[in-house]
Every structure is written in C-alpha cells, then in structure tokens.
Design a protein around this motif. Structure first.
Motif, PDB file in Angstrom:
ATOM      1  N   UNK A 355      12.261 -57.655 -10.595  1.00 37.60           N
ATOM      2  CA  UNK A 355      11.393 -57.160  -9.868  1.00 37.60           C
ATOM      3  C   UNK A 355      12.925 -58.138  -8.021  1.00 37.60           C
ATOM      4  N   UNK A 356      12.659 -59.349  -8.592  1.00 36.23           N
ATOM      5  CA  UNK A 356      13.100 -59.948  -7.380  1.00 36.23           C
ATOM      6  C   UNK A 356      14.874 -59.699  -7.167  1.00 36.23           C
ATOM      7  N   UNK A 357      15.058 -59.229  -8.770  1.00 39.46           N
ATOM      8  CA  UNK A 357      17.067 -58.355  -8.048  1.00 39.46           C
ATOM      9  C   UNK A 357      16.627 -56.796  -7.576  1.00 39.46           C
ATOM     10  N   UNK A 358      15.786 -56.059  -7.784  1.00 40.31           N
ATOM     11  CA  UNK A 358      15.674 -55.155  -7.603  1.00 40.31           C
ATOM     12  C   UNK A 358      15.342 -55.447  -6.126  1.00 40.31           C
ATOM     13  N   UNK A 359      14.490 -56.472  -6.266  1.00 40.06           N
ATOM     14  CA  UNK A 359      14.451 -56.146  -4.661  1.00 40.06           C
ATOM     15  C   UNK A 359      15.434 -56.723  -3.395  1.00 40.06           C
ATOM     16  N   UNK A 360      16.324 -57.808  -3.752  1.00 43.10           N
ATOM     17  CA  UNK A 360      17.218 -58.288  -3.608  1.00 43.10           C
ATOM     18  C   UNK A 360      18.961 -56.871  -4.095  1.00 43.10           C
ATOM     19  N   UNK A 361      18.760 -56.330  -4.483  1.00 46.34           N
ATOM     20  CA  UNK A 361      19.733 -54.704  -4.664  1.00 46.34           C
ATOM     21  C   UNK A 361      18.827 -53.951  -3.824  1.00 46.34           C
ATOM     22  N   UNK A 362      17.915 -54.206  -3.144  1.00 44.86           N
ATOM     23  CA  UNK A 362      17.530 -52.586  -2.247  1.00 44.86           C
ATOM     24  C   UNK A 362      17.504 -53.469  -0.922  1.00 44.86           C
ATOM     25  N   UNK A 363      17.682 -54.303  -1.178  1.00 39.27           N
ATOM     26  CA  UNK A 363      17.672 -55.311   0.612  1.00 39.27           C
ATOM     27  C   UNK A 363      19.488 -55.043   0.883  1.00 39.27           C
ATOM     28  N   UNK A 364      19.813 -54.863  -0.170  1.00 41.15           N
ATOM     29  CA  UNK A 364      20.635 -55.631   0.329  1.00 41.15           C
ATOM     30  C   UNK A 364      22.019 -54.227   0.957  1.00 41.15           C
ATOM     31  N   UNK A 365      21.600 -52.897  -0.262  1.00 38.58           N
ATOM     32  CA  UNK A 365      21.324 -51.613   0.387  1.00 38.58           C
ATOM     33  C   UNK A 365      21.669 -51.274   1.697  1.00 38.58           C
TER      34      UNK A 365
END
Length: 502
Positions: A355-365
């Motif tokens: 979830x943290x990795x997905x959240x990080x990816x979303x924030x980067x996008x």
C-alpha cells in the motif's frame, strides 16, 4: 480427564483411581473420626469433593519400590481447592488454612507442601489422614482436588508451572508487541488494524500471565475461581479480536453482522460448556472456526494465495485445539497463539508495504501531472512578475527567469539575455508567487528547473560540493539538506518532459 492425569509431574503413590475412605461428620464432633460410622464411604481419589462441605479423608499405603525414585527430604503435596490439615501415622504434619464445618474456616493456599520426616514412615501399613473443607468456594469445579501425593520436598508451584521461563519470555514478547502496535496506531500512519494487533498481543499477554499466576504467586483457593473466569474471558476476547480482524479484512460491509452473530454463538457455547477447560477452549475455538469460513468464502471468490496461506495456518491452529483439548491451555496454547500472531503480523506488514509503495507511486504520478499542468499553464498564459526599476513598473515573464538570489531586503532576478532586475520582497514571498517549475535549492536561491542542464558534484561554493549547471553556463549551489528534494524534482521534470513528447 482429571487433573490427576495431567497436572501431577512429581513421583506419587496415588493415581486418579486410588481408592480412599472419606467421612462427612454428621455432627460437630472433634478429632479424627473412626471412618466406620455413618457418612463414611470409599471413593476414587479424583472424586473427592470438599467444596461447600467438610470431610475427612484416609489413605493407606506401603513404602514400596516407588520410593526409590524419591530423594529426601520428603514432602506431602496437596494441590487443590481446600483448607487442609494432614496427619501421618497419628502425627500432625501441618495445616494449610484452617478446615471447618462452617464459614469459620480460614481458606488455605491453592498449592501447598508439608514436610514429611522420614522417621514417621513405616515399610507397610502407613496411614495418612487429611481434614479438608472448602466453604468459601465461589463456584463448583468438576475436579477441585488436583493432586495428592509424595515427592521430593520443594516448591509446589513447580509442579503446576514447569515452563515458567518460556512463559515469561512469551509474556514479555506479547507485551512488547502490544506496546509497539498501540504506539504505532497513534502515529501519522496509524491504522485500526494496528490497534487490533495491539489488543491481540495485550490479551494474549494477560491470559498467559493469568495462567501462570498459579505457578508464580501463592493465593488462597477462592481466587482460583476468579483466575479461571478471567482466563475464560480473555480467551473469548482473543478469539473475537482475531475474528474482528478477519471480518474487516474479508467481509468488508458485512463485517458487523459476522461479528455480532459469532459473538452470540461463542458466548452461548462458553456458557453451555461443562468445565472451565472446555469453556476456555470454546472461547477461542468458535471465533477461529468462523474466521476459517470467511477465509474459505473469500478464497473461493478471489483465489488469492495470501488468503489460502492464512486459511491453512489458521486451520492448523484449529486442528491443534481439537487434538489437544486436555492440555491445550498449557504452554502449547500460547506457542500456537504466538505463531498465529506472527503470521498475521507478517502478512499485514506485506500488505502495508504494498500500500505504501502504491501510495508513493500515486504521489509521484500526481506530482508529475501537477508539474506538467504548471508547465502548460506557463506556456499558454505566461505568468508575469511585477518589478520596479528606475521609477518604472515592469512585468517580467517568469519563463525568462533563470534563477532568483536573495540580496538583503530584495531579490535579484537573473534573466535570460536580459541581465538582472530587483524584486522588492523576500525570497519566501517570491517563492509563493512563482509556479511549481521553480524550486528552492539553497537558502538564498530559487531555480527555474526548465533552465537546468546538469547536476554536478564539483566543489563550487559553501553549498557542500553540489551545484546546478544552467543553460547559460552559470553554476548554482545546492544545499545538502535540500539535495533529495532537488533530485526528486529534477526526475519529475524529466518525466513530465517525456510525457509531453509522447
């Protein structure tokens, strides 16, 4: 199965089926009865029940080969719910509390040992008499006497608690887990699952500590009933905590229905179970069984390996409970609980990391998209900055700015092929007005990322060895503290350019 079969670990001359003579005096006669009058009868020792009554018990034995396993000094162990007084061959060995035919009784400790002088023993025809009563019992137990026998004289608590070191280690581990999860639950990344894990650890620690209390602290027998009730309640709470976690993980919107229904079934099973071992087992068994049903339903729908692994681990726990009902609430219970908790922790940690990795990816996008929008906005409708120069007001397009440098009460605007302009205000005020294409790289510098061509580690200034190379060849210092932000912004800018070309 009686406690005589499961609790007694020391050598003993009396097993559960040993026949003894008991008498329940019909009057307030004093002294040892003759065991031949009315109210006297023979019983297996495990059926002796001193709860809410007053009785005498006689055992006879020979000094047989069993004694070869014992080393002096000898002791007579009486473990169970009773005040007791013990005689051997007519000599008083001592008393535990004060037995009596009414509430004048003084309750004895749950587990006691009486010193047995070897000179009192005969080779044959030994007679041991016990005076017993338990007038202060809070509830009826099926087997109130857990052990009567001989052994090497030592602390009787070692008989009922042989895994003290391991138990205390597990208790400490559970308490540390509870502290960690409760602390984490109040942090910025707190989650209700962390509160549930904290509750599971705390309940497991309290249950284990309550189980071990008989072997840690001597207490009078009425407290044994309180201990048993507490263990049963904690067992039910632990089982329901696991079910609550499972319900929210698998049943989503229907979680509350599963929780309420399972709680009703579990409480009913606990109340109807015949003994406290069965009640404690039911308290954890039924919630885990319902959780298994939930996992099976979800796995059949989604075919996720993680759900199947969870199902198999929990199935192993349930099978262990069924296969070891008589001894399940010894140390094996808590080893199994620790294994289940560890598995759930690991699985939750994996999900949290994803979830943290997905959240990080979303924030980067999101950051890339915001940066691209800022670029488009700057291109379609160029942002202009108002500056004063020689009594005139000028509007400078921000796209013409290479970088900004703090200079006392002003800010120097270094422009592309247009020299410098002075902005009246602070660098912080200017930073708030400029679009996202400008970032702070140093306490004195703002840089237009569109004008950056390279990031270098060569020593240029006091900035610690890092600087940005601009399109006109100038080098701007980069603070070590801001270096991670600068790198991230440059990557986002590059990604935004790539998105634009695609």
């Amino acid at each position: 199965m009686s406690p005589f079969d499961t609790l007694a670990k020391a050598p003993t001359l009396f097993d559960a089926a040993h026949i003894v003579r008991i008498c329940e005096p019909l009057d307030m006669q004093e002294g040892v009865p003759d065991f031949d009058g009315p109210g006297c009868r023979d019983l297996p020792i495990y059926q002796v029940n001193p709860q809410h009554t007053y009785l005498w018990l006689r055992l006879t034995f020979d000094r047989s080969s069993h004694w070869q396993r014992l080393t002096p000094p000898y002791g007579v162990f009486v473990l169970g719910k009773a005040a007791s007084r013990v005689y051997l061959n007519g000599q008083l060995l001592g008393n535990n509390g004060t037995p009596a035919a009414d509430k004048q009784e003084v309750p004895g400790t749950m587990d006691t040992v009486f010193y047995l002088p070897e000179v009192l023993l005969k080779d044959t025809g030994n007679e041991m008499i016990l005076e017993l009563s338990a007038q202060h019992s809070l509830m009826e137990l099926g087997y109130p006497l857990h052990f009567i026998g001989f052994g090497h004289y030592h602390d009787p608590r070692l008989i009922v608690q042989q895994y003290r070191g391991l138990g205390l280690t597990l208790t400490g581990a559970f308490l540390l887990g509870a502290l960690y999860f409760f602390t984490a639950s109040f942090g910025r990344l707190g989650h209700r699952h962390q509160k549930l894990f904290g509750a599971m650890c705390l309940i497991a620690a309290l249950q284990l500590l309550t189980e071990m209390s008989r072997g840690l602290v001597p207490y009078t027998y009425p407290w044994h009933d309180v201990r048993l009730v507490t263990v049963t309640i904690l067992s039910l709470l632990f089982g329901m905590s696991v079910l609550v976690y499972s319900s929210y993980k698998t049943m989503a919107g229907h979680a509350l229905h599963w929780i309420y229904g399972s709680l009703l079934v579990t409480v009913t099973a606990v109340l109807l179970a015949p003994g406290f071992d069965s009640k404690t087992t039911a308290g954890v068994f039924f919630p885990l069984l319902v959780s298994l049903i939930q996992l099976l339903i979800v796995w059949r729908r989604q075919r996720q390996k993680a759900r199947l692994g969870w199902f198999l681990v929990q199935l192993l726990v349930v099978i262990t409970i069924v296969a070891n009902q008589a001894s399940f609430h010894e140390i094996i219970h808590f080893l199994i609980i620790a294994m289940l908790l560890m598995y759930l922790f690991v699985q939750q940690a994996k999900e949290y990391r994803l979830q943290q990795q997905q959240s990080k990816n979303d924030q980067q996008l999101i950051a890339k998209l915001e940066y691209k929008l800022a670029q488009n906005s700057q291109s379609d409708t160029p942002v202009r900055l108002e500056v004063s120069s020689a009594g005139k007001t000028l509007w400078v397009p921000v796209s013409d700015i290479l970088y900004c440098k703090a200079a006392g009460d002003y800010v120097e605007l270094h422009l592309i092929e247009q020299g410098e302009k002075l902005y009246s205000g602070s660098l912080k005020q200017l930073e708030d007005q400029l679009p996202n294409t400008f970032i702070r790289v140093h306490r004195s510098f703002l840089v237009n990322l569109e004008q950056v061509v390279a990031l270098s580690g060569k020593t240029v200034s006091e900035a610690g060895g890092y600087h940005l190379q601009l399109t006109d060849g100038q080098a701007i210092p980069v603070s070590r503290r801001l270096m991670p932000t600068v790198r991230s912004s440059l990557k986002q800018e590059s990604a935004a350019v790539l998105m634009c070309t695609q």
